[in-house]
Enzyme design. Structure first.
Site, PDB file in Angstrom:
ATOM      1  N   ARG A 112       0.831  -1.202   0.000  1.00  0.00           N
ATOM      2  CA  ARG A 112       0.000   0.000   0.000  1.00  0.00           C
ATOM      3  C   ARG A 112       0.871   1.261   0.000  1.00  0.00           C
ATOM      4  NH1 ARG A 112      -5.252  -0.973   0.351  1.00  0.00           N
ATOM      5  NH2 ARG A 112      -6.033  -2.960   1.151  1.00  0.00           N
ATOM      6  N   GLY A 137      -6.619  -0.110  -6.943  1.00  0.00           N
ATOM      7  CA  GLY A 137      -7.891   0.540  -6.624  1.00  0.00           C
ATOM      8  C   GLY A 137      -7.772   2.058  -6.675  1.00  0.00           C
ATOM      9  N   ASN A 138      -8.638   2.698  -5.853  1.00  0.00           N
ATOM     10  CA  ASN A 138      -8.684   4.166  -5.878  1.00  0.00           C
ATOM     11  C   ASN A 138      -7.331   4.811  -5.604  1.00  0.00           C
ATOM     12  OD1 ASN A 138     -11.506   4.515  -6.308  1.00  0.00           O
ATOM     13  ND2 ASN A 138     -11.818   3.635  -4.280  1.00  0.00           N
ATOM     14  N   ASP A 184     -13.922  -4.489  -3.708  1.00  0.00           N
ATOM     15  CA  ASP A 184     -14.929  -3.525  -3.232  1.00  0.00           C
ATOM     16  C   ASP A 184     -15.816  -2.979  -4.342  1.00  0.00           C
ATOM     17  OD1 ASP A 184     -12.367  -1.969  -1.123  1.00  0.00           O
ATOM     18  OD2 ASP A 184     -13.451  -3.861  -0.938  1.00  0.00           O
ATOM     19  N   ARG A 187     -30.863 -19.219  15.758  1.00  0.00           N
ATOM     20  CA  ARG A 187     -30.106 -18.047  16.203  1.00  0.00           C
ATOM     21  C   ARG A 187     -30.205 -16.933  15.169  1.00  0.00           C
ATOM     22  NH1 ARG A 187     -24.525 -21.082  18.099  1.00  0.00           N
ATOM     23  NH2 ARG A 187     -24.866 -21.009  20.359  1.00  0.00           N
ATOM     24  N   MET A 244     -16.536  -7.497   3.711  1.00  0.00           N
ATOM     25  CA  MET A 244     -15.618  -6.394   3.403  1.00  0.00           C
ATOM     26  C   MET A 244     -16.274  -5.413   2.417  1.00  0.00           C
ATOM     27  SD  MET A 244     -11.782  -7.896   3.044  1.00  0.00           S
ATOM     28  CE  MET A 244     -10.673  -7.860   4.468  1.00  0.00           C
ATOM     29  N   GLY A 245     -15.496  -4.419   1.998  1.00  0.00           N
ATOM     30  CA  GLY A 245     -16.023  -3.428   1.078  1.00  0.00           C
ATOM     31  C   GLY A 245     -15.527  -2.033   1.382  1.00  0.00           C
ATOM     32  N   ARG A 288     -10.726 -12.315  -0.272  1.00  0.00           N
ATOM     33  CA  ARG A 288      -9.712 -11.858  -1.241  1.00  0.00           C
ATOM     34  C   ARG A 288      -8.855 -13.021  -1.757  1.00  0.00           C
ATOM     35  NH1 ARG A 288      -7.439  -6.623   1.595  1.00  0.00           N
ATOM     36  NH2 ARG A 288      -5.452  -7.693   1.330  1.00  0.00           N
TER      37      ARG A 288
HETATM   38  O1  F6P Z   1      -9.786  -2.781  -0.564  1.00  0.00           O
HETATM   39  C1  F6P Z   1      -9.903  -4.152  -0.346  1.00  0.00           C
HETATM   40  C2  F6P Z   1     -10.005  -4.432   1.123  1.00  0.00           C
HETATM   41  O2  F6P Z   1     -10.114  -5.801   1.315  1.00  0.00           O
HETATM   42  C3  F6P Z   1     -11.169  -3.752   1.801  1.00  0.00           C
HETATM   43  O3  F6P Z   1     -12.405  -4.397   1.537  1.00  0.00           O
HETATM   44  C4  F6P Z   1     -10.720  -3.834   3.232  1.00  0.00           C
HETATM   45  O4  F6P Z   1     -11.367  -2.898   4.059  1.00  0.00           O
HETATM   46  C5  F6P Z   1      -9.233  -3.517   3.097  1.00  0.00           C
HETATM   47  O5  F6P Z   1      -8.841  -3.975   1.809  1.00  0.00           O
HETATM   48  C6  F6P Z   1      -8.372  -4.195   4.132  1.00  0.00           C
HETATM   49  O6  F6P Z   1      -7.078  -3.612   3.995  1.00  0.00           O
HETATM   50  P1  F6P Z   1      -5.753  -4.417   4.422  1.00  0.00           P
HETATM   51  O7  F6P Z   1      -5.555  -5.519   3.430  1.00  0.00           O
HETATM   52  O8  F6P Z   1      -4.670  -3.366   4.336  1.00  0.00           O
HETATM   53  O9  F6P Z   1      -5.993  -4.932   5.809  1.00  0.00           O
END
Ligand code: F6P
Length: 353
Positions: free
Chosen positions: A78, A115-116, A140, A175, A182-183, A278
């Site tokens: 990242r 991504g973004n 996402d 229950r 995620m997202g 993922r």
């Molecule tokens: O952007 C993909 C994602 O899986 C999101 O859905 C999630 O919030 C984020 O990455 C988690 O980030 P990391 O892999 O840095 O924990």
């Protein structure tokens, strides 16, 4: 006379990984090499590889057999080379290092798959005189400018299968089962997997929920002889800070399970799907989309169309300027037809109809 110099392209994968990344690398690399005679180099660990000049030439052998392989053969990070607190004068600016490495290798373009955040960095590199093409990816599906990102369909399949499994244990124990999906800050993945998985309640960040409506809906189901409910929750929904000011466990799923059990008195359990969404091999749809975007990217490079992102619009593969994408988030529109269709099936979104 056309230059007979072979074009050289770099490829990097940045941000959260997802199924389909290797299919995209293969799509770009094979098309570039076979159709356009380009040399292809893979940079490791996202933008970090560009900063530290960590790369290897990708041969056709490297690019074969990876269509169905999850994750990314290049690795990811990242790393945000333009993001820094204050620059110590002894530390060289990372963008300068990238430009130096780009020029030293004699690259004509860098393909940035991400991504973004990745698209934003790619746009800034283009402004620095480094030719880039963006390829959107993420589970996402929140990249503005493209209808779909690869990674999303695979994650919908994974989350839906998980919700299906939760149904059987919810039924056995009568229950309330809360499933956190995620997202990041949007609800696309939760909405699609929630509808596909037959969620009774779907909570997404774009539709602020009311706790009392949640309670009344679940108790109404109970009174109608439906003692178990499936509550599908996006990780990005609002979770209020704790009264005592202590740091709340970040998980939305844990919080929603806590308040449902407290408000209804019914046994409730959370499941956080997390990173399994993922992992693994891409779905056929993601393999196709990633391959299409990859091949189109190589064509864009051959035509000198830099500073743009390949995208899917109304079923067609097109490209749009990165300037139009950078910094924008594609959120779920409240009037999305799927939401109204789900509502007509009595799905609760935490708000009064
Ligand atoms: O952007 C993909 C994602 O899986 C999101 O859905 C999630 O919030 C984020 O990455 C988690 O980030 P990391 O892999 O840095 O924990």
């Amino acid at each position: 006379m056309a230059s007979d110099k072979k074009m050289k392209i770099g490829i990097l994968t940045a941000g959260g990984d997802c199924p389909g990344l290797n299919a995209a690398i293969r799509g770009v690399g094979k098309t570039a090499a076979l159709k356009y005679g380009m040399e292809v180099y893979g940079f490791s660990s996202g933008y970090l590889g560009l900063v530290n000049n960590e790369y290897k030439q990708l041969t056709l052998r490297d690019l074969s057999g990876i269509l169905t392989v999850g994750g990314t053969i290049l690795g990811t990070s990242r790393e945000k080379p333009f993001k820094h607190k204050e620059y110590d004068k002894y530390v060289r600016k990372k963008p300068d290092q990238i430009k130096e490495n780009y020029d030293k290798l004699g690259l004509d373009c860098v393909v940035c798959i991400g991504g973004n955040g990745t698209m934003k960095t790619a746009m800034k590199l283009q402004e620095q005189g480094i030719n880039v093409v963006g390829v959107p990816k993420t589970i996402d599906n929140d990249v503005w400018g493209t209808d779909m990102t690869f990674g999303f369909d695979s994650a919908v399949n994974i989350a839906t299968e998980a919700i299906d499994r939760i149904h059987t244990t919810a039924n056995s124990h009568k229950r309330i089962m809360v499933v956190e999906v995620m997202g990041h800050d949007t609800g696309w993945l939760t909405l699609y997997s929630g509808v596909a998985g037959g969620g009774d309640v779907i909570l997404i960040p774009e539709i602020p929920y009311d706790r009392t409506i949640l309670r009344d809906y679940i108790l109404k189901r109970y009174d109608e002889g439906k003692p178990y409910s499936i509550v599908v929750v996006a990780e990005g929904i609002y979770v209020p800070p704790r009264k005592d000011g202590a740091k709340r466990n970040k998980s939305a799923g844990n919080y929603i399970a806590e308040i449902i059990e407290k408000d209804t008195g019914l046994e409730t359990r959370p499941t956080i799907l997390g990173y399994i969404q993922r992992g693994g091999s891409p779905s056929p749809a993601d393999r196709i989309l990633a391959s299409e975007l990859g091949a189109y990217t190589a064509q864009m490079i051959s035509e000198g169309r830099f500073g743009e992102m390949a995208a899917q619009k109304n079923g067609k593969i097109i490209s749009i300027p990165l300037k139009k994408v950078a910094g924008k988030l594609k959120t779920v529109p409240a009037d999305l037809p799927l939401i109204n269709q789900a509502r007509s099936l009595d799905t609760c979104f935490g708000v009064r109809l």
